[in-house]
Design an enzyme around this catalytic site. Sequence first.
Site, short mmCIF file in Angstrom:
data_model
loop_
_atom_site.label_atom_id
_atom_site.label_comp_id
_atom_site.label_asym_id
_atom_site.label_seq_id
_atom_site.Cartn_x
_atom_site.Cartn_y
_atom_site.Cartn_z
N LYS A 186 43.30 -35.12 8.97
CA LYS A 186 42.31 -36.19 9.14
C LYS A 186 41.63 -35.96 10.48
O LYS A 186 42.18 -35.29 11.37
CB LYS A 186 42.95 -37.58 9.11
CG LYS A 186 43.85 -37.94 10.27
CD LYS A 186 43.22 -38.50 11.52
CE LYS A 186 42.30 -39.68 11.26
NZ LYS A 186 41.78 -40.19 12.58
N GLU A 234 31.37 -37.73 12.83
CA GLU A 234 30.57 -38.93 12.62
C GLU A 234 29.09 -38.62 12.66
O GLU A 234 28.57 -38.10 13.64
CB GLU A 234 30.79 -40.06 13.63
CG GLU A 234 31.98 -40.02 14.50
CD GLU A 234 31.97 -38.84 15.39
OE1 GLU A 234 32.57 -37.83 14.97
OE2 GLU A 234 31.40 -38.88 16.47
N ASN A 271 29.39 -45.41 17.30
CA ASN A 271 30.15 -45.51 18.54
C ASN A 271 29.66 -46.52 19.56
O ASN A 271 30.27 -46.68 20.61
CB ASN A 271 30.22 -44.12 19.21
CG ASN A 271 31.16 -43.21 18.45
OD1 ASN A 271 32.35 -43.44 18.42
ND2 ASN A 271 30.60 -42.22 17.79
N THR A 329 41.06 -42.59 8.89
CA THR A 329 40.47 -43.77 9.52
C THR A 329 39.07 -43.92 8.94
O THR A 329 38.92 -44.46 7.86
CB THR A 329 40.47 -43.61 11.05
OG1 THR A 329 39.90 -42.37 11.42
CG2 THR A 329 41.92 -43.66 11.56
N THR A 346 40.62 -38.67 16.46
CA THR A 346 41.94 -38.07 16.57
C THR A 346 42.09 -37.14 15.40
O THR A 346 41.71 -37.48 14.29
CB THR A 346 43.03 -39.14 16.50
OG1 THR A 346 42.90 -39.99 17.62
CG2 THR A 346 44.41 -38.50 16.49
#
Lengths: 412, 412
Positions: free
Chosen positions: A190, A286, A407, A164, A201
Site C-alpha cells: 500500500k 496522490e 493535502n 488508506t 506511508t
Amino acid sequence: MNLFTSRWAPLPVGVREVTEGGLAAGFRAGALSAGIKPSGKLDLALLICDEADCTSAARFTRSGVQAAPVMLTRERCHLGQLRAVVANSGNANAATGHDGYEVAAAMQSAAAAALGVGAHQVAVCSTGVIGVQLDPEPVVAGITECAGQLSAGGEEEFQQAIMTTDAFEKRATIEVALSGGPVRISAQAKGAGMIQPSFATMLCFIETDAKLEDHTAELLLSVTVKRSFDRISVDGQLSTNDTVVLIASGASGVAIDPESDDELRFGEALDGLLRALAIAIVRDGEGAVRVGRVVVHGGSGPHVERVARTVANSPLVKTALHGGDPNWGRIAQAAGMAIPDSAPLPVDISIEGMQVCVAGQELEHDRDALAVRVSGDEIEYTVGLPGEGHQAECFFSDLSPQYISINADYTS
Amino acid sequence: MNLFTSRWAPLPVGVREVTEGGLAAGFRAGALSAGIKPSGKLDLALLICDEADCTSAARFTRSGVQAAPVMLTRERCHLGQLRAVVANSGNANAATGHDGYEVAAAMQSAAAAALGVGAHQVAVCSTGVIGVQLDPEPVVAGITECAGQLSAGGEEEFQQAIMTTDAFEKRATIEVALSGGPVRISAQAKGAGMIQPSFATMLCFIETDAKLEDHTAELLLSVTVKRSFDRISVDGQLSTNDTVVLIASGASGVAIDPESDDELRFGEALDGLLRALAIAIVRDGEGAVRVGRVVVHGGSGPHVERVARTVANSPLVKTALHGGDPNWGRIAQAAGMAIPDSAPLPVDISIEGMQVCVAGQELEHDRDALAVRVSGDEIEYTVGLPGEGHQAECFFSDLSPQYISINADYTS
C-alpha cells in the site's frame, strides 16, 4: 490482478503471474473493521505463517521520527524469525510517545496470544493519521476475533485493510520455476495514496513458500528493496511508518541454496515483483496521472544518485511531467542544483530516447515528435554526466492540482 | 512603496524608508523594450554608477549549471570594481553553450562602450526562458539606445525590466543615519514569479551612496545575503541565474570605516532591507497566499540547518500552510526525514507561539484557537531539537493549485 503493466518492470523470465491470486503456501490472512477508519471499511489485518521454522527479513524507514509500531518491531522482534504481522490503517500510531508504544505492544501481545506464536515473532505496522492516540480496546478485541477467520485466500481482505486512500490494490501472486519445482511469492503493498491529513506511508508484505535460510531472506530483501521501494518518490517525503516484511514458509519443500542458480532466479523474480509494486505505488501517487523514470549515468556514484533524486523530487520537473511538457531545461537546472560549485557541468539529456541537450546546450530536435512522446503514461528521462561507470534511477509521479487539494484540507 | 510590511523584517532602528523612491546618489538607471518579451514590455535594463572610484561586491548561484551571463561575469569582471549592470528579462541565456556566452560578452561590450567604462566593470544578468538562444542584435542596439536615457529616478523602469511574472515590484530606498551624515541605499529585486516555462530566478541590485572599501562591501553583502536570499524557498529549486550585486558610489561623502559603529548601523540597515526584499519574493512565489517561517534550534548546527530547509521545502508542510491547516505531524515527519537514523528524535513543535508537540508527542492544546492563528498571512513554526546553541530559519511560500497551473503548461 495484472500487476506487470509497466515497461520498466516486465514479468521476469521463467515467472508467471497467478492471476487468480492466493497466498503462497503456508500462509493465512484476514481482516475486519475495528472501527479505526470512520468509514467503517476494513482497517485491521492479520497474517500468519503456519510453518514454525519459517525465516524472515524486514526493512524500516530511516526517519529519525519513527512510529511506535516501527520502534517496537525493531526493538522487540527477532527479525529473522517473524511468523506473523498485525497491521492497522486509519491511524499511524506515530508521534504518540510512550502511550503509543504501549498500544503497539498490546497489539503485538494480542496477536501473539491469538495466533499461538511468540510476541517477538509478530511484526506490528500502522498507517494513517499521525499524532492521534489509537484506542487499544477495539483493536485488541478485533485481533482476537480476526485470528479465528484467517484463510489462504485472505490476501484480498488483508490488502484492503492496509489501504488508506490508495486508489487501487497493489498485490500479486507469482510462480517461479526452480530446479526443485515451482515456488510462489505473494505480496501486498500500500502507499502513496495519502490518508487525510497525514503523509504517505508505504507498507509491503511478502510471503513465499520457498525454503530460505534467514540470511538469504535478509540478503534478497536488502537488494530488492534498494532497487524498488528505495527508488520511488511521490513527494520526496520520508514516512515515519515505512515497513517491508518478507516471510518464507518453506511449505513448498523447495529449498533455495545460497549462491545457487535458484537463488539467482528467485532473486530476479522477487526483484521484478517489488519493482512492479513500487511503480504501482508511484502510479497511485496522490493526483498522479503519469509516471516518470530518470536514469542518470556518469563517473561518480554519489553524483548520479544525487542528480536522480533531485530530478525526481523537483516540483518543476513534476509539474512539467503533469503538463506533458518536454521542458528539458528543468532537468538541467535540477542537475546543476544537485552538484553545486561544479560549473560548467556539461550535461547530456534525452527524453524518451530523443536527445535534446548535449554538453549543456540544446541539440536541435523534432519538437512536435517530442511533444507526442511526452504525452504518454510513462516518460523516461536520461541524464548523462561526465565520466562513466555509475548509474542511478528513480521513478516519480507528476505533481497535479489534485495533490494540493488532497493535502491542503484542514486536519480535523 | 512600502516594503517593510512583514513582522519578520521591520524597518531597522535609525532607518527611514524614502517613500518617494529614487536611486542612491551617484547612480542612474533606465530601461526599454528590446523585443525579448513577446508582450512588448520592458525587458532591457541598465544601471551605471557615475563615480569612477566606486566599490562593489557580488554573489551568484552555486548551481553546477550556470547561465552564460553568470559565467561571464564571474570570469571577466573585477567583482570589487563593478560600475554598471546590464540585465535582460524574457530569456535566461542559460543552457545556451558557447553561442550564449558570446551573446553575454556582446552585451557586456556594448554596455561598456555606451557607458564609457571597462568591460570588466559591467555585470551581465539575464532571467527568463532557458535553452533558447538570445538574439544579440536588438539587445546590443537597445543597450546603446538605453544608455542615453538613464536617470537618477530610473529605478522604477529598471525594476520593471528585470521582472518576469512577478506580481508586484520589490524595491525600496532607505536612508540610514550615520555619524558623518545620512546615506541612502536603494535596491531592486525580482524573483519567485516564474517565467513560463522556466524556473524562478532571483536578481537583486543594490546601490548605496555610502563610501565603502571593497572588502567592506564584500563582507557586508556576504553576511546579509546569507541572512536573506539564502534563507528563502518557493519550491526548493536552485536557479541557474541568481545574481546579487552591490555597488557603493561614495557620492554622499560619508565613509564607513571597517569595524566602526557606522559599519554596524549600515550593516543592520542593509540586513533589514535584504530580508524585507527576500520575504517579498516569497510572498510573490507563484500561486502563494501565505508566508511561513520556520525557526529551528538545537545543539547541532548542521541538524538545525537541515531541518529548517527540509521543513521549508516539504510539499506536505506547504500544502498544509496553503490550507490553513495546523498539521504539526508533517513538521515532525520532515524533521525525522532531515536527520535519518536518529530515532527516537524528541522534537518540540510550536505553531504561532502555541506549543503542540513535546518530545515527539502531542501536547494538549486549544485546536480552535490554533486554527484561527494559522489562518493569517504569516505563520511561524518553531522546532526544538535536543541541545542548544544553534539556530536556523527559513522563509517559504505555500503550495497552491496555481503553482501547478503556472508550471505545467507546455513550453512553447
